[in-house]
Design a protein around this motif. Structure first.
Motif, PDB file in Angstrom:
ATOM      1  N   HIS A  89       0.849  -1.125  -0.067  1.00  0.00           N
ATOM      2  CA  HIS A  89      -0.041  -0.146   0.071  1.00  0.00           C
ATOM      3  C   HIS A  89       0.884   1.175  -0.082  1.00  0.00           C
ATOM      4  N   ALA A  90       0.210   2.347  -0.096  1.00  0.00           N
ATOM      5  CA  ALA A  90       0.990   3.584  -0.417  1.00  0.00           C
ATOM      6  C   ALA A  90       0.923   4.316   1.013  1.00  0.00           C
ATOM      7  N   HIS A  91       2.043   5.019   1.009  1.00  0.00           N
ATOM      8  CA  HIS A  91       2.301   5.879   2.417  1.00  0.00           C
ATOM      9  C   HIS A  91       2.157   7.319   2.092  1.00  0.00           C
ATOM     10  N   PHE A  92       1.622   8.240   2.900  1.00  0.00           N
ATOM     11  CA  PHE A  92       1.507   9.580   2.932  1.00  0.00           C
ATOM     12  C   PHE A  92       2.550  10.201   3.939  1.00  0.00           C
ATOM     13  N   ILE A  93       3.635  10.956   3.628  1.00  0.00           N
ATOM     14  CA  ILE A  93       4.444  11.587   4.386  1.00  0.00           C
ATOM     15  C   ILE A  93       4.381  13.092   4.576  1.00  0.00           C
ATOM     16  N   CYS A  94       4.028  13.875   5.672  1.00  0.00           N
ATOM     17  CA  CYS A  94       3.708  15.143   5.724  1.00  0.00           C
ATOM     18  C   CYS A  94       5.284  15.760   5.876  1.00  0.00           C
ATOM     19  N   GLU A  95       5.612  16.628   4.766  1.00  0.00           N
ATOM     20  CA  GLU A  95       6.689  17.213   4.660  1.00  0.00           C
ATOM     21  C   GLU A  95       7.157  18.310   5.756  1.00  0.00           C
ATOM     22  N   GLN A  96       6.118  18.672   6.657  1.00  0.00           N
ATOM     23  CA  GLN A  96       6.419  19.438   7.619  1.00  0.00           C
ATOM     24  C   GLN A  96       6.638  18.875   8.776  1.00  0.00           C
ATOM     25  N   CYS A  97       5.416  17.903   9.348  1.00  0.00           N
ATOM     26  CA  CYS A  97       5.622  17.377  10.738  1.00  0.00           C
ATOM     27  C   CYS A  97       6.024  16.050  10.607  1.00  0.00           C
ATOM     28  N   HIS A  98       6.306  15.252   9.236  1.00  0.00           N
ATOM     29  CA  HIS A  98       6.849  14.190   9.113  1.00  0.00           C
ATOM     30  C   HIS A  98       6.086  12.696   9.810  1.00  0.00           C
ATOM     31  N   LYS A  99       4.854  13.245   9.853  1.00  0.00           N
ATOM     32  CA  LYS A  99       3.833  11.876  10.123  1.00  0.00           C
ATOM     33  C   LYS A  99       3.662  11.116   8.948  1.00  0.00           C
TER      34      LYS A  99
END
Length: 123
Positions: A84-94
């Protein structure tokens, strides 16, 4: 050790160790991929970094665990139940797992990482 975990060791024909069981227990209940540091905090036993990575490498070789590198230059691990895909927030890195259909892709997909700004950081 749970019966489900005992079955995993039998299914993959690998030797049971408390280190392996501890790593798998943490990954089994995780809601998202975890870094070495996050797994280490949650483990019921202590082990050195070399032992951890040796066991993770064995799990990867057997197809039990997937890993990917994030923007923070850390490796993240999860059980390989589905690709599956992962989404990484470029600000908080969640890191968030995403349910994305990749059934029409030719070949073997091992990692899908999408990057952007999460809703919390975007506000």
């Amino acid at each position: 050790m749970s019966e489900q975990l005992q079955n995993v060791f039998q299914e993959y024909d690998i030797k049971f160790t408390t280190a392996r069981a501890s790593i798998l227990e943490v990954l089994k209940v995780a809601n998202s991929p975890l870094s070495y540091e996050q797994i280490k905090e949650k483990m019921s036993v202590t082990m050195d970094k070399a032992t951890f990575y040796r066991n993770i490498a064995k799990f990867e070789e057997l197809g039990m665990v997937h890993k990917f590198e994030s923007d923070d230059r850390k490796w993240y691990f999860e059980l390989s139940s589905t690709t599956h895909a992962h989404f990484i927030c470029e600000q908080c890195h969640k890191i968030t797992c995403m349910n994305v259909d990749i059934g029409n892709v030719e070949g073997e997909v091992t990692s899908i990482v999408l990057k952007g700004t999460c809703k919390a950081c975007h506000s």
